[in-house]
Design an enzyme around this catalytic site. Structure first.
Site, PDB file in Angstrom:
ATOM      1  N   SER A  82       4.843  -6.095 -64.499  1.00  0.00           N
ATOM      2  CA  SER A  82       3.570  -6.301 -65.198  1.00  0.00           C
ATOM      3  C   SER A  82       2.384  -6.134 -64.248  1.00  0.00           C
ATOM      4  O   SER A  82       2.498  -6.348 -63.044  1.00  0.00           O
ATOM      5  CB  SER A  82       3.527  -7.700 -65.814  1.00  0.00           C
TER       6      SER A  82
HETATM    7  N1  SAH Z   1       8.324 -10.114 -65.396  1.00  0.00           N
HETATM    8  C1  SAH Z   1       8.856  -8.780 -65.216  1.00  0.00           C
HETATM    9  C2  SAH Z   1       8.628  -7.978 -66.471  1.00  0.00           C
HETATM   10  C3  SAH Z   1       9.665  -6.964 -66.664  1.00  0.00           C
HETATM   11  S1  SAH Z   1       9.481  -6.077 -68.184  1.00  0.00           S
HETATM   12  C4  SAH Z   1       8.187  -8.105 -64.042  1.00  0.00           C
HETATM   13  O1  SAH Z   1       6.977  -8.273 -63.863  1.00  0.00           O
HETATM   14  O2  SAH Z   1       8.861  -7.384 -63.312  1.00  0.00           O
HETATM   15  C5  SAH Z   1      10.368  -7.097 -69.317  1.00  0.00           C
HETATM   16  C6  SAH Z   1      11.813  -7.323 -69.007  1.00  0.00           C
HETATM   17  O3  SAH Z   1      12.383  -8.015 -70.135  1.00  0.00           O
HETATM   18  C7  SAH Z   1      12.648  -6.058 -68.854  1.00  0.00           C
HETATM   19  O4  SAH Z   1      13.293  -6.084 -67.621  1.00  0.00           O
HETATM   20  C8  SAH Z   1      13.646  -6.109 -70.016  1.00  0.00           C
HETATM   21  O5  SAH Z   1      14.914  -5.583 -69.697  1.00  0.00           O
HETATM   22  C9  SAH Z   1      13.716  -7.598 -70.287  1.00  0.00           C
HETATM   23  N2  SAH Z   1      14.170  -7.970 -71.624  1.00  0.00           N
HETATM   24  C10 SAH Z   1      13.878  -7.416 -72.820  1.00  0.00           C
HETATM   25  N3  SAH Z   1      14.496  -8.077 -73.829  1.00  0.00           N
HETATM   26  C11 SAH Z   1      15.197  -9.083 -73.243  1.00  0.00           C
HETATM   27  C12 SAH Z   1      16.031 -10.115 -73.750  1.00  0.00           C
HETATM   28  N4  SAH Z   1      16.290 -10.249 -75.065  1.00  0.00           N
HETATM   29  N5  SAH Z   1      16.603 -10.969 -72.880  1.00  0.00           N
HETATM   30  C13 SAH Z   1      16.374 -10.842 -71.544  1.00  0.00           C
HETATM   31  N6  SAH Z   1      15.589  -9.894 -71.003  1.00  0.00           N
HETATM   32  C14 SAH Z   1      15.003  -9.019 -71.843  1.00  0.00           C
END
Ligand code: SAH
Length: 235
Positions: A82
């Site tokens: 993000s």
């Molecule tokens: N906080 C992270 C954001 C990553 S993007 C950062 O800044 O790096 C969001 C993440 O949520 C992705 O890695 C995706 O695989 C995960 N995601 C999506 N749906 C999910 C779910 N149901 N359970 C766990 N993770 C999930």
């Protein structure tokens, strides 16, 4: 030159810290000033955490020079780390003071996890994509964040065995607040989640009152990758 350097400890440090580390530190200070403090993030602990955590280590080497820029970056598997400001805004919304148990859904790169680990007692973070979780685990271990527990799972069900949580953060966009997460939020707990359609969302903060009432606040527009699974979107 060495004697002079030793008399001035900060000069001496300049010889020890490799040049690129100094550049990243400078980039981080600029990021906090111009993207985060300037946009109204006031929680001093959040600002300090963002100054401290080496965001560039959470992205691929080829992207490290962009790590402190004002936008999200790809982390593989069609997911993103993000934007720094969004990390700060979500973190501030959780009102962490240091003693909390925090649940994060969507570990991704692990950067947000590290920020939460700086500011709370213990972080439980769930990621559905194993390869991302393994990468995040490596860097969090290397940086010695021992108050973090990670697991691969569908995070929309939360982490029942460890509930209740003082704070819950969902870092992927959802159509509605997953019901299990509301159930696993403790009294006076704060939950932040991007809610909307698959292309744009609003960051929603929910506070659970003693009588079980949920107070909702809209913290503004945002754009996240999709939360997948029951209570989320289809893959
Ligand atoms: N906080 C992270 C954001 C990553 S993007 C950062 O800044 O790096 C969001 C993440 O949520 C992705 O890695 C995706 O695989 C995960 N995601 C999506 N749906 C999910 C779910 N149901 N359970 C766990 N993770 C999930």
């Amino acid at each position: 030159m060495l004697r002079g350097a030793l008399k001035r400890p900060f000069r001496a440090l300049a010889y020890i810290i490799p040049r690129h580390m100094k550049d990243f530190r400078t980039a981080r200070e600029k990021m906090v000033q111009t993207q985060i403090a300037a946009r109204g993030i006031r929680d001093e602990r959040v600002l300090q955490a963002m100054l401290k955590v080496p965001r560039h280590l959470f992205v691929d080497e080829a992207l490290q020079d962009q790590a402190y820029n004002d936008y999200p970056l790809p982390i593989g598997e069609n997911q993103t780390i993000s934007q720094p400001y969004m990390v700060a805004l979500m973190t501030e919304a959780l009102e962490l003071r240091g003693s909390e148990r925090v649940l994060e859904i969507g570990t991704g790169s692990g950067y947000q996890t590290a920020i939460l680990a700086e500011l709370s007692e213990k972080v439980y973070s769930i990621e559905r994509i194993p390869s991302l979780l393994e990468k995040a685990r490596k860097i969090l271990d290397k940086l010695k964040y021992f108050n973090v527990v990670l697991k691969v799972d569908n995070g929309t069900y939360g982490w029942k065995e460890e509930a209740p949580f003082h704070a819950i953060l969902v870092t992927a966009g959802a159509p509605e607040i997953p019901q299990p997460l509301l159930e696993q939020l403790g009294v006076d707990g704060r939950l932040a989640v991007p809610l909307g359609d698959r292309f744009s969302q609003s960051l929603i903060k929910v506070t659970k009152k003693e009588d079980g009432r949920l107070i909702r606040q809209n913290l503004g527009g945002c754009r996240f990758v999709s939360l997948i699974g029951k209570y989320g979107w289809k893959e």
